[in-house]
Scaffold this motif. Structure first.
Motif, PDB file in Angstrom:
ATOM      1  N   HIS A  17     -14.456-118.835  15.091  1.00 23.33           N
ATOM      2  CA  HIS A  17     -14.826-118.316  16.272  1.00 23.33           C
ATOM      3  C   HIS A  17     -15.078-116.548  15.904  1.00 23.33           C
ATOM      4  N   ALA A  18     -15.271-115.735  14.471  1.00 18.28           N
ATOM      5  CA  ALA A  18     -15.394-115.402  14.101  1.00 18.28           C
ATOM      6  C   ALA A  18     -16.069-114.241  14.154  1.00 18.28           C
ATOM      7  N   GLU A  19     -17.873-114.296  15.672  1.00 18.61           N
ATOM      8  CA  GLU A  19     -18.726-113.248  16.007  1.00 18.61           C
ATOM      9  C   GLU A  19     -17.879-113.225  17.697  1.00 18.61           C
ATOM     10  N   GLU A  20     -16.819-113.568  17.800  1.00 20.65           N
ATOM     11  CA  GLU A  20     -16.235-113.392  19.615  1.00 20.65           C
ATOM     12  C   GLU A  20     -15.145-113.195  19.124  1.00 20.65           C
ATOM     13  N   LEU A  21     -14.362-112.423  17.974  1.00 23.41           N
ATOM     14  CA  LEU A  21     -13.603-111.675  17.778  1.00 23.41           C
ATOM     15  C   LEU A  21     -13.460-110.257  18.350  1.00 23.41           C
ATOM     16  N   HIS A  22     -12.322-109.542  19.149  1.00 30.51           N
ATOM     17  CA  HIS A  22     -12.549-108.190  20.092  1.00 30.51           C
ATOM     18  C   HIS A  22     -11.562-107.714  19.480  1.00 30.51           C
ATOM     19  N   SER A  23     -11.482-107.130  17.768  1.00 30.12           N
ATOM     20  CA  SER A  23     -10.623-106.727  17.445  1.00 30.12           C
ATOM     21  C   SER A  23     -10.558-105.215  17.069  1.00 30.12           C
ATOM     22  N   ASP A  24     -10.367-103.877  16.916  1.00 28.17           N
ATOM     23  CA  ASP A  24     -10.119-103.640  15.768  1.00 28.17           C
ATOM     24  C   ASP A  24      -9.786-103.210  14.406  1.00 28.17           C
ATOM     25  N   ILE A  25      -9.413-104.844  13.725  1.00 28.44           N
ATOM     26  CA  ILE A  25      -8.761-104.687  12.778  1.00 28.44           C
ATOM     27  C   ILE A  25      -9.613-105.521  12.499  1.00 28.44           C
ATOM     28  N   TRP A  26      -9.894-106.748  12.507  1.00 29.07           N
ATOM     29  CA  TRP A  26     -10.322-108.299  12.259  1.00 29.07           C
ATOM     30  C   TRP A  26     -12.049-108.149  12.923  1.00 29.07           C
ATOM     31  N   ASN A  27     -12.623-108.112  11.831  1.00 21.95           N
ATOM     32  CA  ASN A  27     -13.930-108.371  11.274  1.00 21.95           C
ATOM     33  C   ASN A  27     -14.969-107.176  11.361  1.00 21.95           C
ATOM     34  N   THR A  28     -13.857-105.967  10.913  1.00 17.88           N
ATOM     35  CA  THR A  28     -14.718-104.344  11.566  1.00 17.88           C
ATOM     36  C   THR A  28     -13.825-104.167  10.320  1.00 17.88           C
ATOM     37  N   GLU A  29     -14.207-102.168  10.012  1.00 20.98           N
ATOM     38  CA  GLU A  29     -13.680-101.804   9.247  1.00 20.98           C
ATOM     39  C   GLU A  29     -12.423-100.591   9.140  1.00 20.98           C
ATOM     40  N   VAL A  30     -11.278-100.307   9.500  1.00 24.14           N
ATOM     41  CA  VAL A  30     -10.490 -99.457   9.292  1.00 24.14           C
ATOM     42  C   VAL A  30      -9.910 -99.336   8.585  1.00 24.14           C
ATOM     43  N   THR A  31      -9.053 -98.392   7.730  1.00 29.18           N
ATOM     44  CA  THR A  31      -8.476 -97.651   6.981  1.00 29.18           C
ATOM     45  C   THR A  31      -7.401 -96.741   7.345  1.00 29.18           C
ATOM     46  N   PHE A  32      -5.993 -97.669   6.881  1.00 29.45           N
ATOM     47  CA  PHE A  32      -4.745 -96.577   7.131  1.00 29.45           C
ATOM     48  C   PHE A  32      -4.347 -95.405   6.511  1.00 29.45           C
ATOM     49  N   GLU A  33      -4.066 -94.743   6.919  1.00 29.17           N
ATOM     50  CA  GLU A  33      -3.638 -93.120   5.198  1.00 29.17           C
ATOM     51  C   GLU A  33      -2.004 -93.171   5.895  1.00 29.17           C
ATOM     52  N   ARG A  34      -2.019 -93.029   4.263  1.00 27.68           N
ATOM     53  CA  ARG A  34      -0.811 -92.172   3.915  1.00 27.68           C
ATOM     54  C   ARG A  34      -0.714 -91.362   4.801  1.00 27.68           C
ATOM     55  N   GLY A  35       0.595 -90.661   5.037  1.00 21.93           N
ATOM     56  CA  GLY A  35       1.326 -89.598   6.483  1.00 21.93           C
ATOM     57  C   GLY A  35       0.697 -89.441   7.814  1.00 21.93           C
ATOM     58  N   HIS A  36       0.453 -90.523   8.103  1.00 23.83           N
ATOM     59  CA  HIS A  36       0.094 -90.352   9.843  1.00 23.83           C
ATOM     60  C   HIS A  36       0.684 -92.185  10.505  1.00 23.83           C
ATOM     61  N   LEU A  37       0.927 -92.127  11.249  1.00 20.17           N
ATOM     62  CA  LEU A  37       1.566 -92.912  12.752  1.00 20.17           C
ATOM     63  C   LEU A  37       0.575 -94.246  13.349  1.00 20.17           C
ATOM     64  N   TYR A  38       0.563 -94.897  13.455  1.00 19.52           N
ATOM     65  CA  TYR A  38      -0.642 -95.814  13.809  1.00 19.52           C
ATOM     66  C   TYR A  38       0.655 -97.263  14.397  1.00 19.52           C
ATOM     67  N   LEU A  39      -0.202 -97.646  16.071  1.00 16.90           N
ATOM     68  CA  LEU A  39       0.578 -98.500  16.269  1.00 16.90           C
ATOM     69  C   LEU A  39      -0.671-100.130  16.574  1.00 16.90           C
ATOM     70  N   VAL A  40       0.252-100.883  16.021  1.00 11.63           N
ATOM     71  CA  VAL A  40      -1.026-101.669  16.139  1.00 11.63           C
ATOM     72  C   VAL A  40       0.035-103.240  17.534  1.00 11.63           C
ATOM     73  N   GLU A  41      -1.020-103.029  17.999  1.00  8.90           N
ATOM     74  CA  GLU A  41      -0.651-104.116  19.111  1.00  8.90           C
ATOM     75  C   GLU A  41      -1.524-105.372  19.277  1.00  8.90           C
ATOM     76  N   ALA A  42      -0.591-105.861  20.048  1.00  9.51           N
ATOM     77  CA  ALA A  42      -1.660-107.715  19.953  1.00  9.51           C
ATOM     78  C   ALA A  42      -1.007-108.377  21.059  1.00  9.51           C
ATOM     79  N   ASP A  43      -1.737-109.543  21.622  1.00 11.41           N
ATOM     80  CA  ASP A  43      -1.010-110.616  21.668  1.00 11.41           C
ATOM     81  C   ASP A  43      -0.656-111.368  21.331  1.00 11.41           C
ATOM     82  N   SER A  44       0.650-112.357  21.675  1.00 11.89           N
ATOM     83  CA  SER A  44       0.761-114.012  21.062  1.00 11.89           C
ATOM     84  C   SER A  44      -0.122-114.719  20.505  1.00 11.89           C
TER      85      SER A  44
END
Length: 215
Positions: A17-44
């Protein structure tokens, strides 16, 4: 290490169901950079633990690329991962992964003996600040889950790191202790110029997150 990049990552469990994913992380491109602060929220069930496992190299059941400074982690050998986990990426596990037959202090020292990063004075100071100074010689198996969470956080900090991954770090803590833990964690991260990634399916540390991502 400066960057961790997820590029078109789809866990195998979601591949149908890859095309049905609505995510800021899955099936897209995201970069985490040193020196920064991120929160990753998810439903169970959305893959929070899976996300963490991909960063620290415990699982590789995905399509796409996880890269550290442009290097595909699927190319890493055992020695590469050992180096990463000792010097670049520290992980506070949701399930803690402490040794119940050892004392609280021994659980921290078993890691610090590998890195020799912190002295006993600093470790004891953290125990005191977190209200568990009297538990240094207590067996982990006889401590509450909230007390164990604090020990696990201390253990995560007794190494050098460019990235600190804190998976559900305060799920069993009251507001006072979670604030103390957050202060200790962020002070250490800032001293090392590190990135902090906090994951949560509910209660999370009250911090000034620069970016919130939804799984």
């Amino acid at each position: 290490m400066e960057k961790i990049t997820f590029q078109s990552i789809v866990p195998q469990v979601f591949s149908a169901h890859a095309e049905e994913l609505h995510s800021d992380i899955w099936n897209t491109e995201v970069t985490f950079e040193r020196g920064h602060l991120y929160l990753v929220e998810a439903d169970s069930g959305k893959g929070k633990s899976t996300f963490c496992s991909y960063i620290v190299g415990y699982r590789h059941d995905y399509t796409g690329t996880v890269s550290f400074d442009g290097r595909d982690t699927k190319e890493f050998k055992v020695n590469d991962w050992v180096d990463m986990r000792q010097r670049h990426v520290s992980h506070l596990f949701q399930e803690l992964r402490l040794f119940p037959e050892l004392t609280a202090l021994e659980n921290v020292e078993i890691k610090n003996n590998l890195t020799h990063f912190k002295d006993r004075k600093q470790i004891v100071e953290w125990f005191d600040r977190l209200g568990i100074g009297d538990k240094l010689d207590a067996k982990i198996g006889r401590m509450s889950f909230g007390q164990q969470q604090r020990v696990a956080m201390i253990r995560a900090l007794v190494q050098p790191f460019d990235f600190l991954l804190a998976d559900e770090p305060i799920s069993h803590l009251d507001d006072r202790n979670s604030a103390i833990m957050a202060d200790i964690m962020m002070t250490e991260a800032k001293a090392q110029g590190a990135c902090v990634i906090v994951t949560s399916i509910g209660k999370h540390m009250k911090l000034d997150y620069e970016k919130t991502l939804k799984l």
